[in-house]
Structures are given as C-alpha cells and as structure tokens.
Design a protein around this motif. Structure first.
Motif, PDB file in Angstrom:
ATOM      1  N   GLU A 187       0.847  -1.185   0.000  1.00 41.22           N
ATOM      2  CA  GLU A 187       0.000   0.000   0.000  1.00 41.22           C
ATOM      3  C   GLU A 187       0.888   1.243   0.000  1.00 41.22           C
ATOM      4  O   GLU A 187       1.837   1.336   0.784  1.00 41.22           O
ATOM      5  N   GLU A 188       0.580   2.168  -0.882  1.00 42.32           N
ATOM      6  CA  GLU A 188       1.325   3.434  -0.908  1.00 42.32           C
ATOM      7  C   GLU A 188       0.772   4.347   0.179  1.00 42.32           C
ATOM      8  O   GLU A 188      -0.388   4.734   0.138  1.00 42.32           O
ATOM      9  N   ILE A 189       1.617   4.687   1.142  1.00 43.79           N
ATOM     10  CA  ILE A 189       1.131   5.521   2.240  1.00 43.79           C
ATOM     11  C   ILE A 189       1.596   6.971   2.112  1.00 43.79           C
ATOM     12  O   ILE A 189       0.970   7.865   2.676  1.00 43.79           O
ATOM     13  N   PHE A 190       2.677   7.186   1.380  1.00 46.99           N
ATOM     14  CA  PHE A 190       3.135   8.554   1.114  1.00 46.99           C
ATOM     15  C   PHE A 190       3.494   8.648  -0.368  1.00 46.99           C
ATOM     16  O   PHE A 190       4.405   7.971  -0.833  1.00 46.99           O
ATOM     17  N   PRO A 191       2.759   9.466  -1.126  1.00 45.90           N
ATOM     18  CA  PRO A 191       3.002   9.544  -2.574  1.00 45.90           C
ATOM     19  C   PRO A 191       4.252  10.353  -2.901  1.00 45.90           C
ATOM     20  O   PRO A 191       4.832  11.023  -2.033  1.00 45.90           O
ATOM     21  N   LYS A 192       4.647  10.298  -4.138  1.00 48.39           N
ATOM     22  CA  LYS A 192       5.718  11.163  -4.632  1.00 48.39           C
ATOM     23  C   LYS A 192       5.270  12.616  -4.481  1.00 48.39           C
ATOM     24  O   LYS A 192       4.090  12.931  -4.593  1.00 48.39           O
TER      25      LYS A 192
END
Length: 443
Positions: free
Chosen positions: A309-314
């Motif tokens: 799961e992506e918790i902090f995006p670019k």
C-alpha cells in the motif's frame, strides 16, 4: 474511609483492564503466526523485494542445508556469466573426480562420460533442475579450477553478502564422506554444509535480486538431459511444488530442495502472486512431503494476508514542515517535498496510517541563496510503530522506507540593494527593539 476504598477499587479495576488490553494487543500480534504451527527445526518467511520478515522460528539455529548449498554455487556461476569470465556455450572435459561422482546413482546425478564434453548450459540445467552433484562439481572446476578453490570463493561471497552463521565445505551439499576421499582441501572427511534459516533466506534474497533469471531454469518441472542422444535422461525437478508435479502450488516457481541424513529434509521456496513475491525456508523437517507442507503453510499465509500500500506519494509535503527558510534570497522560504513514493507491506485488517509514521530530518535548518530546484535538504524516514515487526533480512532493508526531500523551486539571490535595505532595516529594528526593552525596564 469508604471513599478511599472505592477509589482504590476503581484504580485497581482500571489498571487491570489496561494491562489486559495491553497483553491481549501484544500477544494477538503473534497469535496468527504462531497458529501456523510450522513443523521444522528452523524456518523463516520474507517478502522478496524488501526482505521484510513476516515469520520466523528458530531462525538463528545452525542446521544442515544439504543441496540448498547449490544456491551459492548458482550465484557464483551466474556472477561469472555476467562478468563474461564464463559463457553458456563453453565446453568442459570431464575430470576423473567429476566422472566418479557422477556415476553414483544413489546420489542425485546425471552420469557423465569420462571422455565426454559438456556445455556450461547443460551442466547448469542438470544442477538447477535435477540437483546433479557431478555436474555441480564440474561447474566449480570451470569457474575456479578446482572445488577446493571454489569453496574459498563460496565462503568469501558469504562474507560479501552479509551472511552469518554458515559453513561451506563443498559445492554440492553432500556430506564429505560421499566425495570418495576427494573432498576439498582444508575440510574434514565427515563435514557438511551448515547455515541458519536466516542466512539461507538472505542468500536466496540476494540470488533472486541479483539474478532473477535463476527462475527461468528453477521453474522447469521436467527436462531431458542430452535429449536425442544415447545418454538421454529425464530430469524431474526435486521441487515437487512446481505446477504439474506431485505437491503442486500454482504460484511456486523455485528454488531449491535439499536432504541428507544430517540435514533432514529442507526446502527454500518462492512464489509470486499479483507482482508480490515471497521466500520461505524450512530446515530439517521429518519427511520429503513435510518440507512442502510447511512451505505451503507459510506461502498461503503470506499470499492471502499481505499486500503493498502506498502511504506517502511522490511529492508528498510533510505537515507543518512544508517549507525551509532561505537567507539572502528573493524569497525568504522555499517549498520542499519528497522525491519518491513510499509503499509498505500491510497485513489484511491493518490500518497502514496507524502502523506507520514518518519523520523529516533536515540537513540544515536554513538554506543560503541561490538555491537550485531539486536541492536535497533532508530525508523523510518511515518507521513501523505497531503490528508484527520482525525487521528485515538485510541491514539495508529500511532504505525502502525513506525518500529524499528536495526543494520544489529555485530561489535566486537578492540583489545588493535589497540585501542592503534589509540590513538597514534589521539595524534599525534592533535599535528600536533595544530601546523599547530599555524603556520597559524603567517601569
């Protein structure tokens, strides 16, 4: 007195309730993995891209690894192929030692002719698919000149890969007694290779990470050696979890089995589903089938319960730390953000935002103009604060949980006039503040 007693009882109840909740929450983390009931002397389960450990049992107990040794032999061969010091079509003339070992059909082997010539590709497939011991030793002679020299390379590579608690005494995983008195120099006649489950998983992790093409061969269920010749032999992969074999698992595509009287039955397995790969190690199980049963438990647990799961995006901006101050610039601050997204492995039912949190570490509290766009100012590090946290298989595992933080824009240096006026303004501001403070001190 009665009120004091009531307060004491309430305090006792609250304390008991708190401790109960704490104990239940901490033990429940381990309850599900404990219920796996892995029947192996040593075992471990990791996610293959990050090396995150999801389960372990006696992971640091030193045990026999038998033919799982060949993962190190495969690593060194594939490294030699990549370095171009060895080629797939390179030809090998059989030595007396290799010939004699290859003729022993009580061991896993494809018989090699004394006057035969074989390609590296043929020998490699015999080793990776059929665990052929004579073919394995042949490869060591190609790479290092002798198995004795190769064993030194194995131990050196183990240090380089950060393995701990290991012993390599031959290239095959056989007990040295099976090597007809020709075991590598400096090793004992009854020696056998040993590692922990943790070290074995680390070796498999590096093998898959550095040479993923290993699976192109390890996943072949059956192949004929020297097909179309008088020496043709069917090689059935000893990894019976491959699709089409006895204990098949639809997602399994490697890596290596091993068994000796000393090591028992072991297996280093791997499986991938929806782009997520796992590695398992089961050392010293009770039977040929048991090593696959225990592997299946670990793989099904991982495949059915975890996802990324992506918790902090670019370009994420950290709350309350969106900018860094700039001196001598046209602007007095600059916006900052992360450069890469951060994804984490999350267990079903977990809230990633509750389990993980991030911290910004700045290299400097302020920048001096001119400042270029994309200037690194710090690092955003994510840490796991809850859930089951067994760490990573390698020391660098945490690197995937961080991102560089850079400036979003450029900041030009202010011209001399602006800087002078700021200086004058600052000078008079200091005088005024000093005077005001002096006046306040009079009253």
């Amino acid at each position: 007195m009665k009120k004091i007693l009531q307060k004491s009882l309430i305090l006792c109840f609250v304390t008991t309730l708190f401790l109960s909740l704490f104990i239940n929450s901490s033990t429940s983390v381990y309850a599900e993995t404990d219920s796996l009931d892995i029947k192996a002397e040593g075992a471990i389960l990791i996610e293959a891209s990050t090396g995150k450990i999801l389960f372990e049992k006696n992971a640091d107990k030193v045990l026999g690894i038998a033919s799982m040794t060949k993962m190190m032999t495969e690593y060194l061969l594939l490294e030699a192929i990549h370095d171009k010091s060895v080629t797939w079509d390179q030809q090998y003339n059989v030595s007396d030692y290799v010939y004699r070992i290859s003729q022993n059909r009580s061991l896993s082997n494809v018989p090699l002719r004394a006057d035969g010539t074989y390609s590296v590709q043929e020998l490699y497939e015999a080793m990776a698919i059929y665990s052929a011991n004579g073919a394995t030793i042949a490869l060591t002679e190609i790479i290092a000149g002798s198995e004795s020299n190769f064993v030194k390379m194995m131990n050196d590579k183990a240090v380089e890969l950060g393995l701990e608690d290991y012993k390599f005494v031959n290239s095959t995983g056989l007990n040295n007694r099976d090597l007809i008195g020709m075991h590598p120099e400096g090793t004992g006649a009854e020696d056998e290779n040993e590692m922990t489950a943790r070290a074995t998983a680390r070796l498999a992790y590096h093998l898959l990470k550095d040479f993923p093409e290993i699976l192109d061969t390890a996943s072949i269920p059956k192949k004929n050696f020297r097909e179309g010749t008088d020496d043709e032999i069917e090689m059935s992969n000893w990894n019976w979890m491959l699709p089409g074999l006895v204990y098949q698992h639809q997602d399994v595509d490697g890596i290596k089995t091993g068994s000796t009287d000393y090591a028992g039955f072991g297996f280093t397995g791997t499986a991938e589903r929806e782009g997520v790969r796992y590695i398992t190690v089961a050392l010293k199980t009770d039977s040929y089938k048991a090593r696959f049963d225990e592997t299946r438990k670990m793989l099904d647990y991982a495949l059915g319960n975890y996802s990324f799961e992506e918790i902090f995006p670019k370009n994420h901006q950290i709350a309350d730390q969106e900018t860094v101050s700039v001196v001598k610039g046209k602007e007095d601050s600059v916006t900052i953000h992360t450069t890469t997204p951060i994804t984490v492995l999350v267990k079903r039912g977990e809230n990633a935002e509750e389990v993980y949190s991030g911290t910004l570490s700045l290299e400097e509290e302020q920048l001096t103009a001119p400042v270029k766009e994309g200037t690194k100012v710090g690092t955003f590090q994510v840490a796991q604060n809850g859930g089951l946290n067994l760490g990573f298989i390698t020391a660098g595992g945490h690197e995937g949980l961080q991102s560089n933080v850079v400036t979003e824009q450029a900041v030009e240096k202010a011209n001399w006039f602006v800087l002078m006026m700021r200086g004058i303004g600052g000078f008079f501001s200091d005088i005024w503040n000093g005077a005001a403070n002096g006046i306040k001190g009079l009253f």
